[in-house]
Design an enzyme around this catalytic site. Structure first.
Site, short mmCIF file in Angstrom:
data_model
loop_
_atom_site.label_atom_id
_atom_site.label_comp_id
_atom_site.label_asym_id
_atom_site.label_seq_id
_atom_site.Cartn_x
_atom_site.Cartn_y
_atom_site.Cartn_z
N ASP A 1 1.07 -1.51 -0.29
CA ASP A 1 0.10 -0.25 -0.19
C ASP A 1 0.67 1.42 0.13
OD1 ASP A 1 -2.82 0.72 0.68
OD2 ASP A 1 -1.90 1.65 1.97
N GLU B 1 0.78 -0.31 -4.85
CA GLU B 1 0.64 0.84 -5.61
C GLU B 1 1.65 1.35 -5.22
OE1 GLU B 1 -3.66 2.70 -3.92
OE2 GLU B 1 -2.02 3.04 -2.37
#
Ligand code: NOJ
Length: 551
Positions: free
Chosen positions: A200, A242
């Site tokens: 993330d 990401e």
């Protein structure tokens, strides 16, 4: 030999809490997911990406953890998780999990301790400033819902940094103890048997935050270090991150040592995602052609992960204002469908007016482009959104399994459900559900099964090159090819509404009994490739020839 498995994987992402509830408490759980593994195996996916699984106050759907070494008790136990890994492996399915370590929940014991005293052993695990930093109102990720990136903490009598919501204090990556702890977390889950992580907020975990400096330096070597650590612990584990950054910065995330990637194995292709939306909105393949042309060359072993929908808004921030407005007009015409001034909080089927031809076209195109396709749960049956729910929850409603109450997701009272099921209208569970589609060979679900099976027979799509076929074509039509050691596939996708005839006769010399392997309808046989019909919103996947690797 199955190294670089991730380059030929089909990834399916899901939230455990909205997938399948086995104990009737209204929240999905691991045993529920285990019960659905056969469904996933039949669909043909080869890797699950699980959204955060850790204990959490759930103020950001689990992206605010309070214990990185445990499972949210609503989902089950570590024992259940180990069983899931075993059962998934039995079916040839790998599991990767979200690694959300840019920040913790403010209820994490580390932060509770850190704020309690300047002498806390965890004080330096977070990012503090005694004065109000000059960049307090800069760098917000959630405009409209987030007002600052530095908040004052009365207990700590200091300002703390949070790239995301104020209840998500950032960990301090300048602190070696924090880095060591992240590696320990990684080791723990690898030891249990996960095949990797979806990292993330990658650009922020390498940020060495300096109060007052909105462009704090980045330490890419931390990614090199993580990669090495992961690979020593488990040679085939993968880091999928990401990083929604400018295209020219992406290559640094893959790293390159002597032609081989030495940082992240995979990145989500946000650039392609925005261009795909634009192409679909305009019925024009040009933005996709641009994206293919602008794709930087990747080091060996690096791959893209492509997606149409994920669990967040469709982020259009990489488009120009004019392009963004075109997409908004087509796919998010009402204000309530938009979020953060940059995105759309809708599922894909409703965005395309539930037009089966266009849904198939879009997914056929995504799955045929370079990289590894990622599919979000529910998209395979064409689920809709619930715009009455706040923010991104609109697309996080429970999976619609059957005609039963609560869509077969749970036996709890409807009021007890973690989130309401969509129970009315065109996308209500009585119309859109797995049971209805499973037995119907003409259903969207059956189409996805067929399409994924076809893709898995063409490993060159994920592993090989992907090139635009630059010949004169009717408006709306995209032609591209995938080449690899297993052979060559040629793809036609017609983004426009009008039927077209395409001349790819120049490829015939390379062909070896070319045949259609996936089409939207029955077409005349491929022949000499010089008169290929493709219907409005139609597509043809053509196997041009097989390579040396497959006889
Ligand atoms: C990115 C995740 O995809 C999103 O859902 C989350 O809110 C933020 N990171 C914060 O963790």
């Amino acid at each position: 030999m199955n190294d670089r498995w991730y380059s030929e994987a089909v990834v399916y992402c899901l939230d455990i809490d909205t997938y399948a509830d086995s104990n009737g408490d209204g929240v999905g759980d691991i045993q529920g997911l285990i019960g659905r593994l056969d469904y996933l195996a039949r669909l043909g996916v080869t890797c699950l990406w699980l959204h955060p699984i850790h204990p959490s106050p759930n103020r950001d759907d689990g992206y605010d953890a309070t214990d990185f070494y445990n499972i949210d008790p609503r989902f089950g136990t570590l024992g259940d998780f180990a069983e899931l890994l075993h059962q998934a492996a039995n079916r040839g399915i790998r599991v990767i999990i979200d690694l959300v370590v840019n920040h913790t929940s403010n209820e994490h014991p580390w932060f509770v301790s850190a704020r309690s005293s300047p002498d806390s052993p965890y004080r330096d695990w977070y990012v503090w400033s005694d004065q109000e930093p000059a960049d307090r109102f800069q760098g917000m990720v959630f405009p409209g819902e987030q007002h600052e990136t530095w908040s004052y903490d009365r207990t700590a009598k200091s300002w703390y940094y949070h790239r995301f919501y104020r209840f998500q204090p950032d960990l301090n990556f300048s602190n070696p103890a924090v880095r060591a702890e992240i590696k320990k977390i990684i080791s723990f889950w690898l030891q249990l048997g996960v095949s990797g992580f979806r990292i993330d907020a990658a650009p922020f975990i390498i940020e060495l935050t300096e109060p007052g400096n909105p462009n704090s330096p980045k330490d890419f070597e931390f990614l090199t270090d993580l990669r090495q650590h992961v690979q020593w612990r488990r040679g085939d584990a993968v880091l999928l991150a990401e990083a929604n950054v400018e295209p020219d910065q992406l290559v640094a995330y893959f790293g390159d040592r002597g032609g081989s990637g030495n940082r992240l194995h995979m990145l989500f292709d946000f650039m392609l995602n925005g261009r795909l939306m634009l192409a679909l909105a305009r019925h024009d393949p040009e933005p996709v052609i641009d994206a293919l042309r602008d794709t930087p060359a990747l080091p060996y072993g690096a791959s893209w992960a492509t997606f149409l929908r994920n669990h967040d808004e469709i982020d259009l921030s990489r488009l120009t204002a004019e392009q963004r407005n075109q997409v908004f007009e087509k796919f998010g015409p009402d204000e309530e469908m938009r979020i953060y001034d940059r995105g759309i909080r809708r599922r894909f089927a409703p965005m395309l007016g539930n037009d089966r031809r266009r849904i198939e076209l879009a997914y056929a195109l995504q799955f045929s482009l370079r990289g590894t396709p990622v599919l979000r749960y529910g998209e395979e049956i064409g689920m809709g959104e619930d715009l009455s729910l706040p923010g991104r929850e609109s697309i996080r409603t429970p999976m619609q399994w059957s005609y039963k109450q609560n869509a077969g997701f749970s036996t709890a009272d409807p009021e007890q459900l973690v989130r309401p099921v969509i129970d009315s209208g065109e996308f209500g569970y009585e119309t859109v559900n797995v049971t209805a589609q499973r037995g119907d060979p003409g259903s969207l679900l059956s189409w996805f099964e067929r399409m994924i099976r076809t893709l898995r027979e063409a490993p060159e799509v994920g592993k090989g090159t992907c090139t635009h076929i630059d010949v004169v074509l009717p408006p709306g039509v995209l032609a591209h090819r995938a080449d690899g050691s297993t052979g060559t596939m040629v793809f036609l996708h017609n983004l426009g509404p009008d039927d077209a005839t395409v001349d790819l006769g120049s490829l015939y010399e390379e062909a070896d009994l070319p045949i259609d392997v996936l089409t939207d309808r029955r077409y005349r046989p491929v022949g000499k490739l010089d008169e290929l019909q493709v219907a409005g919103y139609g597509y043809r996947w053509i196997r041009l020839c097989r390579g040396d690797a497959v006889s």
